[in-house]
Design a protein around this motif. Sequence first.
Motif, PDB file in Angstrom:
ATOM      1  N   TYR A 101      -3.750  -9.377   0.420  1.00 24.24           N
ATOM      2  CA  TYR A 101      -2.907  -8.224   0.748  1.00 24.24           C
ATOM      3  C   TYR A 101      -3.719  -6.920   0.748  1.00 24.24           C
ATOM      4  O   TYR A 101      -3.904  -6.306   1.799  1.00 24.24           O
ATOM      5  CB  TYR A 101      -1.730  -8.130  -0.233  1.00 24.24           C
ATOM      6  N   LEU A 105      -5.424  -4.967   3.882  1.00 23.76           N
ATOM      7  CA  LEU A 105      -4.921  -3.608   4.144  1.00 23.76           C
ATOM      8  C   LEU A 105      -6.065  -2.589   4.146  1.00 23.76           C
ATOM      9  O   LEU A 105      -6.116  -1.701   5.016  1.00 23.76           O
ATOM     10  CB  LEU A 105      -3.871  -3.237   3.085  1.00 23.76           C
ATOM     11  N   GLN A 148       1.093 -10.765   3.047  1.00 26.44           N
ATOM     12  CA  GLN A 148       0.181 -10.453   4.161  1.00 26.44           C
ATOM     13  C   GLN A 148       0.908 -10.553   5.506  1.00 26.44           C
ATOM     14  O   GLN A 148       0.587  -9.818   6.440  1.00 26.44           O
ATOM     15  CB  GLN A 148      -1.001 -11.427   4.103  1.00 26.44           C
ATOM     16  N   LEU A 151       2.815  -7.347   5.762  1.00 25.28           N
ATOM     17  CA  LEU A 151       1.830  -6.294   6.085  1.00 25.28           C
ATOM     18  C   LEU A 151       1.502  -6.323   7.585  1.00 25.28           C
ATOM     19  O   LEU A 151       1.452  -5.276   8.252  1.00 25.28           O
ATOM     20  CB  LEU A 151       0.585  -6.562   5.237  1.00 25.28           C
ATOM     21  N   THR A 152       1.296  -7.513   8.096  1.00 24.89           N
ATOM     22  CA  THR A 152       0.908  -7.664   9.508  1.00 24.89           C
ATOM     23  C   THR A 152       1.994  -7.113  10.425  1.00 24.89           C
ATOM     24  O   THR A 152       1.709  -6.389  11.395  1.00 24.89           O
ATOM     25  CB  THR A 152       0.625  -9.152   9.808  1.00 24.89           C
TER      26      THR A 152
END
Length: 237
Positions: A101, A105, A148, A151-152
């Motif tokens: 993560y 980032l 993740q 986040l994407t």
Amino acid sequence: MEVHGATALVTGANRGIGHAFAVELRARGATVYATARRPELIDIPGVQTLRLDINDPSSVEAAARRASDVDLLINNAADTAGGPLVGGDLAAIRSTMESNYFGTLAMIRAFAPVLARNGGGAILNVLSAVAWSTVVGNTAYAAAKSAQWGLTNGVREELAGQGTLVTALVPGLVGTATLYDFARRHGIDLPDGRVTDPVDLVRLALDGVAAGEVEVLDPLAAEAKAALSGPPRAFAL
Ligand SMILES: NC(=O)c1ccc[n+]([C@@H]2O[C@H](COP(=O)([O-])OP(=O)(O)OC[C@H]3O[C@@H](n4cnc5c(N)ncnc54)[C@H](OP(=O)(O)O)[C@@H]3O)[C@@H](O)[C@H]2O)c1
């Protein structure tokens, strides 16, 4: 985006899927920064090697300064050994979240301005089908992959305005030493014909980027995503 003639940076290029990405990118006519915590382990002809630890902010910043011509960022590196969430080692749980993560980032935050200056380009994040379920024995890793994935999706929206394609590569089982070690330690017989070869996976991924796709799934991942409409269940190994 066009892969031939692109300038790509691959994290974790010393082994596994990252190594396969760097080799395939070279074969397709890209300029390649192959990066690793120990770049001396990278054995790929024709690439530029770079030391990069995605958990180290100064290392990430240095890479963004050095590789200022990048227009394709492949976020592959990750600590995949999180272990169990309840009884497992908290340091291992934090470590898998840190790389999957926060490390991913950090790379995106450092390289977003680079990509913008170079015309937008693309980011490909290597996720996992376990983001959509879990995996017994490695639930912490699965949870980090879920983070993740979120986040994407978030950065895709945020970077659309600068013309950056953000692609999620979602594999199921990929035949790397890490997967085979995990299976051996847990006494798992990997199902016949269900393990994707890393070379086939990266070809699928780069074809997806070339076609402007936002999500690239192998067959196991497609099954895992379809199962989201039903009750939660563990990823079957
Ligand atoms: N294999 C599978 O079945 C599978 C399935 C779905 C998704 N994936 C995903 O695919 C990616 C690669 O998996 P793999 O099987 O190729 O794993 P791998 O062979 O274990 O390779 C992991 C790579 O990440 C690097 N790395 C870890 N932490 C790092 C950090 N802080 N900074 C820089 N590099 C770091 C490792 O470097 P060192 O050599 O220095 O440790 C190594 O190069 C991961 O994101 C994984 O979650 C794998």
